[in-house]
Design a protein around this motif. Structure first.
Motif, short mmCIF file in Angstrom:
data_model
loop_
_atom_site.label_atom_id
_atom_site.label_comp_id
_atom_site.label_asym_id
_atom_site.label_seq_id
_atom_site.Cartn_x
_atom_site.Cartn_y
_atom_site.Cartn_z
N GLY A 69 0.77 -1.04 -0.05
CA GLY A 69 0.10 0.01 -0.04
C GLY A 69 0.88 1.19 -0.06
O GLY A 69 1.56 1.35 -0.66
N SER A 70 0.60 2.12 1.17
CA SER A 70 1.34 3.22 0.94
C SER A 70 2.85 3.23 1.32
O SER A 70 3.68 4.21 1.24
CB SER A 70 0.69 4.45 2.03
N GLY A 71 3.04 2.19 2.25
CA GLY A 71 4.39 1.87 2.70
C GLY A 71 4.51 2.33 4.14
O GLY A 71 5.62 2.26 4.79
N VAL A 87 5.20 -7.20 -0.42
CA VAL A 87 4.59 -7.57 -1.52
C VAL A 87 3.33 -6.91 -2.10
O VAL A 87 2.46 -6.80 -1.13
CB VAL A 87 4.12 -9.07 -1.84
N GLU A 88 3.05 -6.36 -3.20
CA GLU A 88 1.98 -5.52 -3.70
C GLU A 88 1.79 -5.84 -4.93
O GLU A 88 2.31 -5.77 -5.83
CB GLU A 88 2.26 -3.86 -3.50
N ARG A 89 0.19 -5.81 -5.29
CA ARG A 89 -0.18 -6.27 -6.53
C ARG A 89 -0.60 -5.06 -7.49
O ARG A 89 -0.49 -5.28 -8.49
CB ARG A 89 -1.34 -7.14 -6.39
N ASP A 115 1.28 -11.20 -6.52
CA ASP A 115 0.15 -11.71 -5.72
C ASP A 115 0.79 -12.15 -4.36
O ASP A 115 1.51 -13.12 -4.33
CB ASP A 115 -0.44 -12.58 -6.52
N GLY A 116 0.53 -11.33 -3.33
CA GLY A 116 0.96 -11.79 -2.12
C GLY A 116 0.34 -13.26 -1.41
O GLY A 116 0.65 -13.77 -0.51
N ASN A 117 -0.73 -13.46 -2.05
CA ASN A 117 -1.29 -14.86 -1.52
C ASN A 117 -0.09 -15.97 -1.52
O ASN A 117 -0.26 -16.81 -0.99
CB ASN A 117 -2.55 -15.24 -2.50
N LEU A 188 -8.09 -9.00 0.15
CA LEU A 188 -6.83 -9.56 -0.49
C LEU A 188 -7.54 -9.94 -1.84
O LEU A 188 -8.16 -11.02 -1.86
CB LEU A 188 -6.43 -10.34 0.39
N VAL A 189 -6.84 -9.59 -3.07
CA VAL A 189 -7.38 -9.88 -4.06
C VAL A 189 -6.88 -11.33 -4.67
O VAL A 189 -5.67 -11.50 -4.56
CB VAL A 189 -7.12 -8.75 -5.27
N GLY A 190 -7.58 -11.98 -5.34
CA GLY A 190 -7.00 -12.85 -5.93
C GLY A 190 -7.00 -14.45 -5.10
O GLY A 190 -7.69 -14.21 -3.82
#
Ligand code: SAH
Length: 193
Positions: A69-71, A87-89, A115-117, A188-190
């Motif tokens: 995200g923003s960090g 990890v950022e998508r 993808d962080g999944n 969390l996407v994916g």
């Protein structure tokens, strides 16, 4: 409270949240989430601090963060661990966080666009895992990449309400979990491969 916890709180209080925001910079001290674009948010400061304290960092810890995200959260993790793998998508958020944290002279943060999944296999296992997006269940890959004796913080639930969970893996690899408090995170996407 331990002296490390006091140190984390002191560091957090002087960390400029506005530096990690594009809009609403002047409201950065408000204890609420703000948009960072792309339908994503920077979490409220009290929650970022709470999640960090619950993660129980130690100076040698290798940390995986899912959802750069923003960090802002990344900076806090990096200040109190040996290394952070984040990890950022969303490509633009990944790039921006990398730039900002680079300018802030962090040298122990490793950035990945993806993808962080799936965690970050090449750098696993990790002592600590912080997930800053909501999942229906704890992704199996992340459990697999957690060391024995490791801890993970992750919001688990539906898209509209979750429980912040502490997942612990003991010395024998047994998993236990406990709910910390109700939270609302973006999803969390994916899914897993
Ligand atoms: N800790 C961040 C929270 C950002 S919101 C902050 O305070 O700024 C959650 C982030 O998770 C978003 O940037 C979103 O793009 C990212 N995200 C969602 N699903 C993801 C996935 N599968 N892999 C990696 N990042 C993901």
């Amino acid at each position: 409270m331990t002296s490390l916890e006091k140190e984390i709180i002191r560091y957090f209080e002087q960390l400029d949240r506005g530096y990690f925001m594009d809009e609403n910079k002047e409201l950065a001290f408000w204890d609420q989430a703000f948009s960072i674009g792309y339908g994503q948010t920077i979490s409220q400061p009290t929650l970022v601090l709470k999640m960090t304290l619950e993660l129980d960092l130690f100076p040698e810890s290798r940390v995986l963060e899912v959802g750069t995200g923003s960090g802002f959260q990344t900076a806090l993790l990096a200040a109190f661990s040996a290394s952070v793998y984040t990890v950022e998508r969303i490509g633009s958020l990944h790039e921006q966080a990398k730039e900002r944290l680079g300018e802030a002279e962090f040298t122990n943060i490793h950035f990945k666009h993806g993808d962080g999944n799936q965690g970050w296999k090449e750098n696993a296992p990790f002592d600590r895992i912080m997930v800053t997006a909501a999942a229906p269940d704890v992704p199996e890959s992340l459990i697999g990449q957690l060391k024995n004796g490791g801890k993970m913080i992750i919001p688990i639930g539906s898209p509209h309400s979750q429980n912040l969970m502490l997942i612990e893996k003991d010395g024998e690899g047994e998993i236990s979990s406990s709910a910390i408090e109700p939270v609302v995170f973006v999803g969390l996407v994916g899914g897993e491969e």
